[in-house]
Design a protein around this motif. Structure first.
Motif, PDB file in Angstrom:
ATOM      1  N   ASN A   1      -7.422  12.516 -39.156  1.00  0.00           N
ATOM      2  CA  ASN A   1      -6.512  13.646 -39.382  1.00  0.00           C
ATOM      3  C   ASN A   1      -5.103  13.376 -38.873  1.00  0.00           C
ATOM      4  N   ARG A   2      -4.896  12.241 -38.272  1.00  0.00           N
ATOM      5  CA  ARG A   2      -3.538  11.847 -37.907  1.00  0.00           C
ATOM      6  C   ARG A   2      -2.773  11.340 -39.120  1.00  0.00           C
ATOM      7  N   SER A   3      -3.468  11.179 -40.242  1.00  0.00           N
ATOM      8  CA  SER A   3      -2.855  10.687 -41.477  1.00  0.00           C
ATOM      9  C   SER A   3      -3.118  11.655 -42.615  1.00  0.00           C
ATOM     10  N   SER A   4      -2.115  11.793 -43.454  1.00  0.00           N
ATOM     11  CA  SER A   4      -2.274  12.616 -44.652  1.00  0.00           C
ATOM     12  C   SER A   4      -2.460  11.694 -45.855  1.00  0.00           C
ATOM     13  N   LEU A   5      -2.841  12.288 -46.948  1.00  0.00           N
ATOM     14  CA  LEU A   5      -2.997  11.549 -48.193  1.00  0.00           C
ATOM     15  C   LEU A   5      -1.681  10.881 -48.594  1.00  0.00           C
ATOM     16  N   ALA A   6      -0.559  11.512 -48.278  1.00  0.00           N
ATOM     17  CA  ALA A   6       0.750  10.966 -48.641  1.00  0.00           C
ATOM     18  C   ALA A   6       0.984   9.579 -48.038  1.00  0.00           C
ATOM     19  N   GLU A   7       0.371   9.306 -46.899  1.00  0.00           N
ATOM     20  CA  GLU A   7       0.545   8.025 -46.235  1.00  0.00           C
ATOM     21  C   GLU A   7      -0.330   6.931 -46.841  1.00  0.00           C
ATOM     22  N   CYS A   8      -1.230   7.311 -47.727  1.00  0.00           N
ATOM     23  CA  CYS A   8      -2.190   6.356 -48.294  1.00  0.00           C
ATOM     24  C   CYS A   8      -2.145   6.327 -49.818  1.00  0.00           C
ATOM     25  N   VAL A   9      -1.005   6.660 -50.383  1.00  0.00           N
ATOM     26  CA  VAL A   9      -0.892   6.717 -51.843  1.00  0.00           C
ATOM     27  C   VAL A   9      -1.180   5.355 -52.443  1.00  0.00           C
ATOM     28  N   TYR A  10      -2.049   5.372 -53.404  1.00  0.00           N
ATOM     29  CA  TYR A  10      -2.428   4.177 -54.161  1.00  0.00           C
ATOM     30  C   TYR A  10      -1.298   3.898 -55.155  1.00  0.00           C
ATOM     31  N   PRO A  11      -1.024   2.634 -55.499  1.00  0.00           N
ATOM     32  CA  PRO A  11      -0.021   2.389 -56.527  1.00  0.00           C
ATOM     33  C   PRO A  11      -0.385   3.132 -57.812  1.00  0.00           C
ATOM     34  N   PRO A  12       0.607   3.481 -58.634  1.00  0.00           N
ATOM     35  CA  PRO A  12       0.296   4.204 -59.873  1.00  0.00           C
ATOM     36  C   PRO A  12      -0.849   3.556 -60.639  1.00  0.00           C
ATOM     37  N   LEU A  13      -1.772   4.401 -61.104  1.00  0.00           N
ATOM     38  CA  LEU A  13      -2.948   3.917 -61.814  1.00  0.00           C
ATOM     39  C   LEU A  13      -2.571   3.364 -63.183  1.00  0.00           C
ATOM     40  N   ASN A  14      -3.336   2.403 -63.632  1.00  0.00           N
ATOM     41  CA  ASN A  14      -3.085   1.741 -64.926  1.00  0.00           C
ATOM     42  C   ASN A  14      -3.833   2.434 -66.053  1.00  0.00           C
ATOM     43  N   VAL A  15      -3.904   3.744 -66.035  1.00  0.00           N
ATOM     44  CA  VAL A  15      -4.645   4.443 -67.083  1.00  0.00           C
ATOM     45  C   VAL A  15      -3.710   5.069 -68.078  1.00  0.00           C
TER      46      VAL A  15
END
Length: 137
Positions: A123-137
């Motif tokens: 919980n010290r990290s949000s999803l914003a800190e772990c954004v995956y590179p844009p998906l290739n879909v």
């Protein structure tokens, strides 16, 4: 602590969707991107939707989108929700009588404290800190 594949897939989906949070993603697109079963992924998306992390839309242009901003989604909360039915050890199951050490076990409280610390650390990290590179879909 070891996470289930269900939780791993849930985190991957959220990280991927956070790269373009306003774009709807279909289950088929995400399953192909992450090379996982479409049926299994549908269950993951359903669970994330029930928790309020995703909104799902049917029909043309439908799919799943983030229900909250990535900065508002704490990783520990996601893990705790997706792992809620998975006991760390058998003695953590409600109504379990399998432990031969109970009621004298001193390990259970330490295991519970470790699990709580693990979630708190996530919980010290949000999803914003772990954004995956844009998906290739």
């Amino acid at each position: 602590m070891r996470l289930t594949s269900f939780t791993d897939f849930g985190l991957r989906v959220l990280m991927g969707m956070a790269s373009t949070p306003d774009r709807p993603f279909t289950t088929a697109e995400l399953a192909e991107e992450f090379r996982i079963s479409r049926n299994h992924l549908a269950k993951v998306i359903s669970s994330l939707s029930a928790a309020g992390y995703l909104e799902t839309r049917r029909g043309g242009g439908g799919g799943a989108v983030l229900a909250r901003r990535p900065e508002e989604i704490l990783l520990g909360d996601v893990v705790a929700y997706l792992e809620a039915d998975q006991a760390l050890v058998e003695c953590f199951l409600s109504g379990s009588a399998a432990c031969t050490l109970a009621p004298h076990c001193r390990l259970k409280a330490r295991r519970a404290a470790a699990e709580t610390a693990f979630i708190a650390d996530r919980n010290r990290s949000s999803l914003a800190e772990c954004v995956y590179p844009p998906l290739n879909v």
